[in-house]
Scaffold this motif. Structure first.
Motif, short mmCIF file in Angstrom:
data_model
loop_
_atom_site.label_atom_id
_atom_site.label_comp_id
_atom_site.label_asym_id
_atom_site.label_seq_id
_atom_site.Cartn_x
_atom_site.Cartn_y
_atom_site.Cartn_z
N ARG A 1 24.55 22.86 39.29
CA ARG A 1 23.22 22.95 39.89
C ARG A 1 22.15 22.55 38.89
O ARG A 1 21.16 21.89 39.23
N ILE B 1 29.56 26.23 38.82
CA ILE B 1 28.64 25.94 39.92
C ILE B 1 27.20 25.96 39.43
O ILE B 1 26.40 25.07 39.77
N LEU B 2 26.86 26.96 38.64
CA LEU B 2 25.50 27.03 38.11
C LEU B 2 25.21 25.85 37.20
O LEU B 2 24.10 25.30 37.22
N LYS C 1 20.80 28.82 47.55
CA LYS C 1 21.08 28.05 46.35
C LYS C 1 19.86 27.87 45.45
O LYS C 1 19.95 27.94 44.23
N ALA C 2 18.71 27.62 46.08
CA ALA C 2 17.51 27.36 45.29
C ALA C 2 16.67 28.60 45.08
O ALA C 2 15.57 28.51 44.53
N VAL D 1 21.85 18.78 38.70
CA VAL D 1 21.04 18.20 39.78
C VAL D 1 19.56 18.34 39.46
O VAL D 1 18.76 17.41 39.62
N ALA E 1 13.37 22.78 43.40
CA ALA E 1 13.71 24.05 44.01
C ALA E 1 12.77 24.33 45.17
O ALA E 1 11.75 23.68 45.36
#
Length: 415
Positions: free
Chosen positions: A296, A292-293, A258-259, A299, A313
């Motif tokens: 992210r 989803i991106l 994810k990161a 966040v 990250a």
């Protein structure tokens, strides 16, 4: 004896092929390579590479004046290379004086490619010692292929199989990831790459499935070949695009990645959104990946205020919260792809894109804070993206209404 029925004939052919392979002891050659020293193993691979490059047909050799010198250097003699390279002219002349290599049939070249791959996989714990020779072989092999043949297919699938099996070996993640660029134009010919799409989609899916941890260590530059391969698969119909999209979904859903996945993957998602060969369900699923991106990014942006601009990250990740161009480099590309989806001729895709675009620009609290903190960027989004979108979406309806009004007026005049 003549057999009737295609099933029986196929069984007989398979039996004959199995007997031929048993007669040439290919299985013993592969298994016994485990007992060879590193030097002997390299010599065996040198010999197989020599056989391939010494007997390439014309359609698998480089053309034009730029590639003529390399063609001459590889003609008939690229064999027991004393220096270990692929351009050792003294070794070629020595081989010509010492041994005669008869022409090989078209079936022998793909068989040699399979042997190379199987021997390497059997000795994959010694991959670092074999990779320099293999890299030169695959790079030249795919660069010089001007048409898709069975042996070129076996060379390409051999490289994909090595990446799918060996990428997690120490020191091999980045070299193998970067070697995937040899399957792409301008290194490979465009028709060859398109013909390889089914293999590319399945190969990238196996790589992503098996090597999430190794992929998380890649620098941003090493992700480019993987993304470009996925983009090549997107416009092609068939199973290759479906496998590539599945690999893209895994990249964005895998917790370990994810990161680490660079934000340039937005362009890959966009290629599936705009692909006319993709089904409506796949296009909508691609739009959901943008959601989803976007989540992210929410966040990361929230963390910027909490940590004073520190990165949330992973170490070495290309996505840093403290970067001043976070909105411009990460958020705006997502908005642009959503805009492209809003122009899709399929109603379900268009409405889904418009809904996501509304949520990103109106309902997202960070977008509202952007109006205050960076008004120039929001103004640019309105002028450069939203107003042209509105013109393209509204104009067809206005034309339809004008036509209906003209018909109504014409009917009134007749009365």
């Amino acid at each position: 004896q003549r057999h009737r029925g295609s099933g029986t004939e196929l069984g007989v052919l398979r039996t004959l092929a199995r007997d031929q392979l048993t007669g040439c002891m290919a299985r013993d050659l592969i298994s016994n390579s485990r007992e060879l020293s590193d030097g002997s193993l390299r010599a065996l691979l040198h010999s197989l590479v020599a056989v391939v490059h010494a007997h390439l047909p014309s359609e698998e050799k480089g053309g034009g004046s730029a590639g003529r010198g390399q063609d001459d250097a590889m003609d008939e003699g690229l064999g027991l290379l004393m220096g270990g390279g692929l351009d050792s002219e003294p070794a070629i002349q020595h081989l010509r004086r010492q041994v005669y290599l008869p022409p090989l049939s078209s079936a022998c070249l793909p068989f040699a490619e399979v042997l190379i791959t199987e021997i390497v996989l059997r000795n994959r714990d010694r991959m670092t010692t074999m990779w320099p020779l293999l890299a030169g072989h695959y790079k030249l092999r795919l660069q010089h292929a001007r048409a898709m043949t069975f042996s070129v297919e076996k060379a390409a699938t051999g490289l994909l199989r090595l990446a799918a099996r060996v990428l997690s070996r120490e020191g091999m993640a980045q070299p193998l990831a970067e070697a995937l660029s040899w399957l792409l134009p301008p290194h490979a010919q465009q028709p060859v790459t398109r013909a390889l799409v089914p293999h590319i989609g399945a190969g990238v899916l196996r790589i992503v499935t098996a090597h999430a941890v190794a992929l998380s260590t890649l620098p941003p530059s090493a992700w480019r070949p993987i993304f470009e391969l996925l983009k090549v698969c997107a416009p092609e119909p068939g199973d290759g695009a479906a496998k590539a999209f599945e690999a893209l979904c895994l990249l964005l859903h895998e917790p370990q990645l994810k990161a680490c996945v660079p934000v340039t993957c937005v362009a890959v998602v966009g290629s599936f959104v705009t692909s006319r060969s993709a089904s409506s369900s796949m296009a909508r699923a691609a739009l959901d990946l943008l959601r989803i991106l976007h989540a992210r990014l929410q966040v990361l942006i929230s963390g910027e205020a909490a940590t004073g601009g520190a990165s949330l990250a992973a170490p070495g990740s290309p996505l840093k919260v403290g970067a001043p161009n976070l909105w411009g480099s990460c958020w705006v590309p997502i908005i642009r792809v959503l805009t492209e989806g809003a122009l899709d001729p399929r109603t379900t895709v268009r409405l889904h894109a418009l809904t996501l675009l509304r949520d990103a620009l109106v309902n997202d609290p960070h977008a509202r804070s952007l109006q205050t903190s960076t008004p120039t960027l929001m103004h640019a989004i309105i002028v450069d993206i939203l107003i042209p979108l509105a013109l393209q979406v509204v104009t067809p309806y206005e034309e339809e209404e004008e036509e209906e009004d003209d018909e109504a007026e014409g009917g009134g005049e007749e009365e």
